[in-house]
Every structure is written in structure tokens, then in C-alpha cells.
Design a protein around this motif. Sequence first.
Motif, PDB file in Angstrom:
ATOM      1  N   ALA A   1      14.112   2.380  41.069  1.00  0.00           N
ATOM      2  CA  ALA A   1      15.233   1.324  41.096  1.00  0.00           C
ATOM      3  C   ALA A   1      14.738  -0.115  40.427  1.00  0.00           C
ATOM      4  N   ILE A   2      13.454  -0.385  40.753  1.00  0.00           N
ATOM      5  CA  ILE A   2      12.779  -1.764  40.419  1.00  0.00           C
ATOM      6  C   ILE A   2      12.745  -1.804  38.912  1.00  0.00           C
ATOM      7  N   GLY A   3      12.186  -0.690  38.238  1.00  0.00           N
ATOM      8  CA  GLY A   3      12.377  -0.598  36.634  1.00  0.00           C
ATOM      9  C   GLY A   3      13.665  -0.614  36.107  1.00  0.00           C
ATOM     10  N   MET A   4      14.579   0.284  36.667  1.00  0.00           N
ATOM     11  CA  MET A   4      15.743   0.502  36.095  1.00  0.00           C
ATOM     12  C   MET A   4      16.631  -0.659  36.308  1.00  0.00           C
ATOM     13  N   THR A   5      16.531  -1.500  37.118  1.00  0.00           N
ATOM     14  CA  THR A   5      17.096  -2.869  37.430  1.00  0.00           C
ATOM     15  C   THR A   5      16.664  -3.822  36.246  1.00  0.00           C
TER      16      THR A   5
ATOM     17  N   VAL B   1      15.620  -2.881  33.145  1.00  0.00           N
ATOM     18  CA  VAL B   1      16.360  -2.300  32.027  1.00  0.00           C
ATOM     19  C   VAL B   1      17.800  -2.790  31.923  1.00  0.00           C
ATOM     20  N   THR B   2      18.387  -2.430  32.765  1.00  0.00           N
ATOM     21  CA  THR B   2      19.986  -2.596  32.952  1.00  0.00           C
ATOM     22  C   THR B   2      20.184  -3.928  32.771  1.00  0.00           C
ATOM     23  N   ALA B   3      19.588  -5.023  33.308  1.00  0.00           N
ATOM     24  CA  ALA B   3      19.767  -6.506  33.390  1.00  0.00           C
ATOM     25  C   ALA B   3      19.546  -6.814  31.966  1.00  0.00           C
ATOM     26  N   ALA B   4      18.413  -6.558  31.077  1.00  0.00           N
ATOM     27  CA  ALA B   4      17.975  -6.910  29.846  1.00  0.00           C
ATOM     28  C   ALA B   4      18.747  -6.467  28.583  1.00  0.00           C
ATOM     29  N   SER B   5      19.051  -5.128  28.838  1.00  0.00           N
ATOM     30  CA  SER B   5      19.594  -4.325  27.744  1.00  0.00           C
ATOM     31  C   SER B   5      21.042  -4.015  27.874  1.00  0.00           C
ATOM     32  N   GLY B   6      21.637  -4.093  29.033  1.00  0.00           N
ATOM     33  CA  GLY B   6      23.164  -3.759  29.290  1.00  0.00           C
ATOM     34  C   GLY B   6      23.054  -2.361  29.374  1.00  0.00           C
ATOM     35  N   GLY B   7      22.424  -1.531  29.310  1.00  0.00           N
ATOM     36  CA  GLY B   7      22.405   0.049  29.300  1.00  0.00           C
ATOM     37  C   GLY B   7      21.266   0.537  30.250  1.00  0.00           C
ATOM     38  N   GLN B   8      21.150   1.855  30.259  1.00  0.00           N
ATOM     39  CA  GLN B   8      20.459   2.572  31.352  1.00  0.00           C
ATOM     40  C   GLN B   8      19.482   3.718  30.592  1.00  0.00           C
ATOM     41  N   ASP B   9      18.207   3.867  31.316  1.00  0.00           N
ATOM     42  CA  ASP B   9      17.466   4.833  30.645  1.00  0.00           C
ATOM     43  C   ASP B   9      17.548   6.075  31.460  1.00  0.00           C
ATOM     44  N   ILE B  10      18.116   7.007  30.646  1.00  0.00           N
ATOM     45  CA  ILE B  10      18.384   8.506  31.435  1.00  0.00           C
ATOM     46  C   ILE B  10      17.356   9.429  31.300  1.00  0.00           C
ATOM     47  N   SER B  11      16.153   8.849  30.776  1.00  0.00           N
ATOM     48  CA  SER B  11      15.094   9.852  30.512  1.00  0.00           C
ATOM     49  C   SER B  11      13.767   9.719  31.616  1.00  0.00           C
ATOM     50  N   VAL B  12      14.010   9.002  32.669  1.00  0.00           N
ATOM     51  CA  VAL B  12      13.161   8.932  33.835  1.00  0.00           C
ATOM     52  C   VAL B  12      12.647  10.310  34.319  1.00  0.00           C
ATOM     53  N   GLY B  13      13.547  11.025  34.451  1.00  0.00           N
ATOM     54  CA  GLY B  13      13.253  12.356  34.853  1.00  0.00           C
ATOM     55  C   GLY B  13      12.395  13.136  34.018  1.00  0.00           C
ATOM     56  N   ALA B  14      12.653  13.124  32.984  1.00  0.00           N
ATOM     57  CA  ALA B  14      11.771  13.692  31.898  1.00  0.00           C
ATOM     58  C   ALA B  14      10.573  13.182  31.673  1.00  0.00           C
ATOM     59  N   THR B  15      10.324  11.742  31.767  1.00  0.00           N
ATOM     60  CA  THR B  15       9.274  11.112  31.565  1.00  0.00           C
ATOM     61  C   THR B  15       8.236  11.305  32.817  1.00  0.00           C
TER      62      THR B  15
ATOM     63  N   ILE C   1      11.514  -4.967  25.421  1.00  0.00           N
ATOM     64  CA  ILE C   1      10.575  -3.746  25.312  1.00  0.00           C
ATOM     65  C   ILE C   1       9.793  -3.917  26.741  1.00  0.00           C
ATOM     66  N   LEU C   2       9.531  -5.172  27.186  1.00  0.00           N
ATOM     67  CA  LEU C   2       8.667  -5.341  28.407  1.00  0.00           C
ATOM     68  C   LEU C   2       9.504  -4.640  29.669  1.00  0.00           C
ATOM     69  N   SER C   3      10.692  -4.867  29.660  1.00  0.00           N
ATOM     70  CA  SER C   3      11.732  -3.938  30.683  1.00  0.00           C
ATOM     71  C   SER C   3      11.397  -2.512  30.651  1.00  0.00           C
ATOM     72  N   PHE C   4      11.353  -2.206  29.421  1.00  0.00           N
ATOM     73  CA  PHE C   4      11.339  -0.417  29.518  1.00  0.00           C
ATOM     74  C   PHE C   4       9.925  -0.270  29.758  1.00  0.00           C
ATOM     75  N   VAL C   5       8.839  -0.739  29.204  1.00  0.00           N
ATOM     76  CA  VAL C   5       7.794  -0.579  29.653  1.00  0.00           C
ATOM     77  C   VAL C   5       7.179  -0.758  31.238  1.00  0.00           C
ATOM     78  N   ILE C   6       7.757  -1.625  31.718  1.00  0.00           N
ATOM     79  CA  ILE C   6       7.650  -1.827  33.187  1.00  0.00           C
ATOM     80  C   ILE C   6       8.246  -0.655  34.065  1.00  0.00           C
ATOM     81  N   LEU C   7       9.451  -0.181  33.374  1.00  0.00           N
ATOM     82  CA  LEU C   7      10.125   1.059  33.875  1.00  0.00           C
ATOM     83  C   LEU C   7       9.269   2.120  33.871  1.00  0.00           C
TER      84      LEU C   7
END
Length: 356
Positions: free
Chosen positions: A69-73, A75-89, A236-242
Motif C-alpha cells: 500500500a505504501i508504494g501503491m499510494t 503510484v496512484t498519487a503521481a500517475s492517477g492510475g494503478q499498478d495491477i502487476s504487483v502480484g506477478a512482480t 518513474i520514481l514512484s513505480f521504482v519505489i513500488l
Amino acid sequence: MKNQNMLKRIVSNQLFIPIIALLILTLINLINDPSFFKITLVTNNAGNPMLSGSLITILDFGSELGILAIGMTLVTAASGGQDISVGATIAIAGSAMLRILCGKEAHPETIQAPIILAFLVACLVGMACGLFNGTLVAVFKIQPMIATLILFTAGRSIGAWINHNQLPIVPDPKFAYFGGVIPGIPIPTTVFIVIACIIVMALILKFTNLGLYTQAVGINEKSARLNGINPTAIKILSFVILGLCVAVAALIKVSRLSTINYSVIAKDIEMDAILAVALGGNALSGGKFNMWASILGAYVIQFLTTTLYKFDVQSDALAAYKAVVVIILVVFSAPTVREGCSKLVKKLSPARKEAA
């Protein structure tokens, strides 16, 4: 008037909805089965004492979700979207970790590299996946959910390919400490891991401008650029932190069983992470965020999951029950609903005064 303003501040606080949800779930479990809150000291399979009970389960398994949730927050705040690949990652990072620990053999007699080295490799892999997703979103302007759909689809296959579709088993019992308990400490290690992650993120948000820049980019990217902020770098940094958060979650997930099941590990966890962000009152369209509300939302989601299991809900129907409850909670946490509640309170207040 003073009481009205105080009530308005309480209702408008982002922590209001997750706290109310937590109280409702607590009340339901108190009425249904007070033993839900019982904590006992037991011995695990390794012979180590550990605390057991539904609350411990929530703290234990909610930790993984809290970290994500830390990283997803961000990503959501910066990009206005969500990363649905965290389980696969998680499957990719976990598989890379096992590859380092087990080497070319699926069942080695001893680990082939230090655990810290394997974890660092997992961090690099997770960050690389985050960099890939972030580049697609920030540089190529692809909508986040579509961009991350690539790893969502291929990630588990990549994880299986890393270890030649084998299921390596880590022989060192110390590796299981990260997903279990350290001998002599009955509290799950995951609790300490999530506390460490929260402290690190709190320090980053306090002593850097990451939070301010992330919100600025999410609210208005053009204005942020005019104020000297690089929106591409922030996204990019928000996705890297996630991706880094995903690596930590992968360590916990793989450590629980000292192996990996590519098709099952962290299945649907990305949905829970997104719901945690939404339940925390954060706008899924980006902008202003409250990290602590997201983390609390993660534990509420785990509380809900554990409660449903307590009610003997079948695992295949769990998602449907959870979806109904979470939809209600998310709707009530929406800014428009909160504004409506505030207006209703204002209308009722004069009526009460006239009646008096």
C-alpha cells in the motif's frame, strides 16, 4: 456551532472511514464470537514459541498488504492510475531470490549465496520491473493499468522461466524467519518488517520533497513542470519505489514456505492493495494522498478477509463477499459522499436548534 465544526472536521478526516470500518468489523466479531480476539502462545512446527489468534493473523498477513500500500499510494498519487502487476512482480522477484539461494539445483543441501545478497537481487529485479512500468507510463504516456497489464500477463511465466519451471526449496531454516518468527521472539517477524518500512517512508516524506512533488504532479502535471518539477522522473520514481516494496513483500511470501508456486503466489494481492488505497480515502485519479490512511486501509482489508474466513465463507466466494463490503466502504469514503454528509449535518443542526 463549535460542536458542528468539530463533527465536520472528524467526518472530513481521511482516517474517519477506515476507523469506522475497523470499529464495525470489531463489533461484528465481538457479537458473533468474542474468542476472535483471544491470543494464545503456541509452538510452531520448528519448535519455536509464537503468538496465535485472529488478531495475530491480521497483523501478520496484513503486513504484506501494508508494505504494498505504501508504494501503491505513491503510484496512484503521481500517475492517477494503478499498478495491477504487483502480484506477478512478486513472482518474478521471488523467483530471482530463489535462483540466487539455490543456484542451478532445485533442492540443494545448503544455500548457494547469503540471504542478504539474494534479497538485494530481488530488490534490483523489483525496481527494474517498476522502472519498466514507470517508463511506459511516464515516457510513452500509456495509461498505468494498460502499461502494467504487460507484466500482469507475462510476469508469472517469467518467474517460472527464471528457475526452469522448477520449484526450488531453500534448505536453510533461517530463511523461514522472515515469514515466520525468530526463535525467542513470539511476535511475527513481518510486524517488525512493516514497521521498518513505515519508519523509512515516514523519514523520506519528512526530510525530502517527495510527497509534495508527487502530489503536485498528480494534481496538475503542467503546473508542476512550470514550477521546476520533472513529472517524468517523479512518476518513474514512484513505480521504482513500488517495485522495492514488491521485493520486500516477495521476501515475506517466499520465506513463508521456503519455495514458490508461480501461479498462486500473491494471487489477486494487487486488487487488495488498490482497495487499501481507496479505502484510505485517496483519490484514485491522483493528487493529494494520505500514506497512513492507506496503511490503515490495508489492515482493514485483512481484518475483513480474516472475518469472512471466520464466518466459514468458501475461498472461491470470498472475493464476491469482499467486493460487496468494500464497494460500500469505498463509496462512503468518496469525497462527494462526505460533502453530502457534511451538508446534511448543516441542515439538521438548525432544525435541532429550532426544536430546542
